[in-house]
Design a protein around this motif. Structure first.
Motif, short mmCIF file in Angstrom:
data_model
loop_
_atom_site.label_atom_id
_atom_site.label_comp_id
_atom_site.label_asym_id
_atom_site.label_seq_id
_atom_site.Cartn_x
_atom_site.Cartn_y
_atom_site.Cartn_z
N VAL A 68 67.01 30.89 141.25
CA VAL A 68 67.34 29.80 142.19
C VAL A 68 66.32 28.68 142.07
O VAL A 68 66.68 27.50 142.03
CB VAL A 68 67.43 30.34 143.64
N ILE A 69 65.04 29.02 141.98
CA ILE A 69 64.00 27.99 141.83
C ILE A 69 64.19 27.24 140.52
O ILE A 69 64.11 26.00 140.48
CB ILE A 69 62.60 28.63 141.91
N CYS A 70 64.49 27.95 139.46
CA CYS A 70 64.74 27.32 138.16
C CYS A 70 65.93 26.37 138.25
O CYS A 70 65.88 25.24 137.77
CB CYS A 70 64.96 28.39 137.09
N LEU A 71 67.00 26.83 138.89
CA LEU A 71 68.20 26.00 139.03
C LEU A 71 67.91 24.77 139.87
O LEU A 71 68.35 23.66 139.53
CB LEU A 71 69.34 26.82 139.63
N VAL A 72 67.18 24.92 140.96
CA VAL A 72 66.85 23.78 141.82
C VAL A 72 66.02 22.75 141.05
O VAL A 72 66.26 21.53 141.15
CB VAL A 72 66.11 24.25 143.09
N LEU A 73 65.05 23.21 140.28
CA LEU A 73 64.23 22.29 139.49
C LEU A 73 65.06 21.57 138.42
O LEU A 73 64.86 20.38 138.17
CB LEU A 73 63.06 23.04 138.85
N ILE A 74 66.01 22.28 137.82
CA ILE A 74 66.88 21.64 136.82
C ILE A 74 67.76 20.59 137.49
O ILE A 74 67.93 19.48 136.97
CB ILE A 74 67.74 22.71 136.10
N VAL A 75 68.31 20.92 138.66
CA VAL A 75 69.15 19.96 139.39
C VAL A 75 68.33 18.72 139.75
O VAL A 75 68.77 17.59 139.57
CB VAL A 75 69.78 20.60 140.65
N TYR A 76 67.11 18.94 140.24
CA TYR A 76 66.26 17.80 140.59
C TYR A 76 65.96 16.93 139.38
O TYR A 76 66.08 15.71 139.43
CB TYR A 76 64.95 18.28 141.24
N ALA A 77 65.55 17.56 138.29
CA ALA A 77 65.20 16.79 137.09
C ALA A 77 66.40 16.06 136.51
O ALA A 77 66.27 14.98 135.94
CB ALA A 77 64.59 17.72 136.04
N THR A 78 67.59 16.63 136.68
CA THR A 78 68.78 16.03 136.12
C THR A 78 69.31 14.88 136.97
O THR A 78 69.78 13.87 136.43
CB THR A 78 69.89 17.09 135.95
N LEU A 79 69.24 15.02 138.27
CA LEU A 79 69.87 14.03 139.15
C LEU A 79 68.90 13.06 139.81
O LEU A 79 69.32 12.12 140.47
CB LEU A 79 70.70 14.75 140.22
N ALA A 80 67.59 13.26 139.64
CA ALA A 80 66.61 12.35 140.23
C ALA A 80 66.67 11.00 139.53
O ALA A 80 67.11 10.90 138.37
CB ALA A 80 65.20 12.93 140.12
N LYS A 81 66.24 9.96 140.24
CA LYS A 81 66.16 8.65 139.60
C LYS A 81 65.23 8.75 138.41
O LYS A 81 64.31 9.56 138.38
CB LYS A 81 65.64 7.62 140.60
#
Length: 121
Positions: free
Chosen positions: A11-24
């Motif tokens: 879950v932590i890995c997925l959250v970090l990937i989502v953040y890195a992908t969708l962040a400005k």
């Protein structure tokens, strides 16, 4: 208890990937600064999805297709969501790099699982 740790790590890995992908783009985490070479970005993507695939594979032992399908679905879904983000641009090559990383992460985990003793049923 080990399974809970695996779930938390995935879950932590997925959250970090989502953040890195969708962040400005300015807020995106960068390994070597914002002027990093393209190959560094490719290694970052490949490694992040490889780790996600590795963790998912331990959560889904014996289900190689399901683990690969989940990683590929995350890669495609997040790349499509980048189209909504104003300063991000979705590209098909990015999906291929992420999907390849996730799939490569699944395979060694399944190999390790094949050699581990199975719990008695």
């Amino acid at each position: 208890m080990r399974r809970n740790h695996l779930i938390a790590a995935a879950v932590i890995c997925l959250v970090l990937i989502v953040y890195a992908t969708l962040a400005k783009l300015a807020g995106r985490p960068a390994l070597m600064g914002h002027a990093e070479a393209y190959w560094v970005v490719v290694i970052e993507r490949f490694s992040a999805y490889g780790l996600l695939g590795f963790l998912l594979s331990f959560l889904l032992p014996g289900r190689v297709k399901l683990a690969c399908a989940f990683v590929i679905a995350v890669a495609v879904g997040l790349e499509v969501l980048q189209a909504v983000t104003p300063d991000r641009d979705p590209r098909f090559i990015d999906v291929l790099q992420k999907a390849a990383g996730g799939t490569v992460g699944v395979l060694p985990a399944q190999t390790i699982l094949a050699f581990l003793p199975r719990p008695p049923s």
